[in-house]
Design an enzyme around this catalytic site. Structure first.
Site, PDB file in Angstrom:
ATOM      1  CG  ASP A   8       4.402   8.174  62.599  1.00 32.39           C
ATOM      2  OD1 ASP A   8       4.695   8.377  63.800  1.00 32.39           O
ATOM      3  OD2 ASP A   8       3.382   7.557  62.239  1.00 32.39           O
ATOM      4  CD  GLU A  39       3.109   3.404  59.633  1.00 36.77           C
ATOM      5  OE1 GLU A  39       2.882   2.203  59.454  1.00 36.77           O
ATOM      6  OE2 GLU A  39       2.220   4.251  59.708  1.00 36.77           O
ATOM      7  CG  ASN A  40       4.043   6.892  57.344  1.00 36.40           C
ATOM      8  OD1 ASN A  40       3.857   7.220  58.509  1.00 36.40           O
ATOM      9  ND2 ASN A  40       3.193   6.143  56.676  1.00 36.40           N
ATOM     10  CG  ASN A  67      -1.272   1.967  59.312  1.00 39.87           C
ATOM     11  OD1 ASN A  67      -0.548   2.623  60.063  1.00 39.87           O
ATOM     12  ND2 ASN A  67      -1.924   2.534  58.329  1.00 39.87           N
ATOM     13  CG  HIS A  68       1.353   2.906  55.870  1.00 38.40           C
ATOM     14  ND1 HIS A  68       0.568   2.673  54.761  1.00 38.40           N
ATOM     15  CD2 HIS A  68       0.785   3.960  56.516  1.00 38.40           C
ATOM     16  CE1 HIS A  68      -0.427   3.560  54.726  1.00 38.40           C
ATOM     17  NE2 HIS A  68      -0.319   4.339  55.788  1.00 38.40           N
ATOM     18  CG  HIS A 178      -1.721   5.932  62.615  1.00 31.60           C
ATOM     19  ND1 HIS A 178      -1.362   5.425  61.388  1.00 31.60           N
ATOM     20  CD2 HIS A 178      -3.068   6.127  62.560  1.00 31.60           C
ATOM     21  CE1 HIS A 178      -2.459   5.295  60.632  1.00 31.60           C
ATOM     22  NE2 HIS A 178      -3.498   5.717  61.316  1.00 31.60           N
TER      23      HIS A 178
HETATM   24 FE   FE2 Z   1       0.396   4.657  60.437  1.00 35.37          FE
END
Ligand code: FE2
Length: 273
Positions: A8, A39-40, A67-68, A178
């Protein structure tokens, strides 16, 4: 086949590490395929079209998420025209984008990349085991795919390890993302799938999972938000996993963690030295 997976990417520090170092690694290690979880990447929350392109230009073949994925609303639109950006496979039917896709590596190999999300302590999505099973049966290793990479974005070590054994022998690599902290259990499972419970983040580790320490600490101490979470902007550690994949079987021959720059202990794959 030489595969690199980077964890990530968190904020500006993480992006700087990937954009600054990945092009050199692609040539120095003669990488055939690179997957980056992004995703971040946009201020710690989500990803924009420009940042996706920056990661692809730096040498990523595929950018995965979790999830983001929708934190930057533009992702709902541009994901439809960017097949190299994946969102978790087990979102409800009708969600924009795709959670699995077949790509051609620099050595000509066909690589199936699957991005799925866990459900324990996370959003109640569709069953990730069934979703991964369907994606694997549509494009099996050794048949339509020469390599299979699965990014399983999940909170718990147990759910990630269960996915690893669920697909052992049917994927080249299963890697957890994650939690932003690398685990030390990288290995080849009994039937030939390389596995690592969590690959860690490309971000500043002098932080609370990539965020500037003050606000997370404040919320643990006082339970009242005093501001927004901001990504920590010290030097990032490029954190990932390197996998040597057998060209005939598509299974792993060697797996090794990668940690370059920043505050973590430094480590590179000896088999590509
Ligand atoms: Fe995440």
């Amino acid at each position: 086949m030489r595969l690199l997976f980077l964890g990530d990417v968190v904020g500006r520090a993480g992006r700087a590490a990937v954009v600054g170092q990945l092009p050199g690694l692609v040539s120095r290690w003669a990488l055939d395929f690179v997957v980056v979880n992004g995703e971040n990447a946009a201020g710690g929350f989500g990803i924009t079209e420009d940042i996706t392109q920056d990661l692809l230009d730096a040498g990523a073949d595929v950018v995965t998420t979790g999830n983001h994925v929708w934190d930057q609303r533009e992702a709902l639109v541009f994901i439809e025209r960017q097949p190299r950006l994946l969102r978790p496979l087990n979102y409800p039917v009708g969600t924009p984008g795709r959670g699995a896709n077949l790509f051609v590596a620099r050595n000509g190999a066909r690589v199936l990349v699957i991005n799925a999300m866990g459900r324990v302590f996370m959003e109640p999505l569709d069953d990730p085991f069934a979703a991964i099973e369907a994606a694997l049966s549509a494009c099996p290793l050794g048949d339509q795919a020469d390599a299979v990479v699965i990014d399983f974005h999940a909170e718990t070590t147990s759910e990630k390890q269960a996915i690893g054994f669920f697909v052992d022998g049917r994927a080249s690599l299963v890697v957890g993302t994650h939690t932003h902290v690398p685990t030390a259990d990288h290995r080849i499972l009994p039937d030939g799938t390389a596995f690592m419970t969590d690959v860690g983040m490309c971000g500043d580790y002098e932080s609370v999972i990539g965020m500037d320490r003050d606000e997370p600490l404040n919320r643990f101490l006082r339970r009242i938000p005093a501001g927004r979470f901001q990504p920590a902007n010290g030097e990032a550690t490029l954190s990932g996993v390197a996998v040597e994949i057998d060209d005939t079987t598509g299974l792993a021959r060697a797996v090794h963690p990668v940690r370059i720059g920043g505050r973590l202990s430094q480590i590179e794959p000896p088999f590509w030295a």
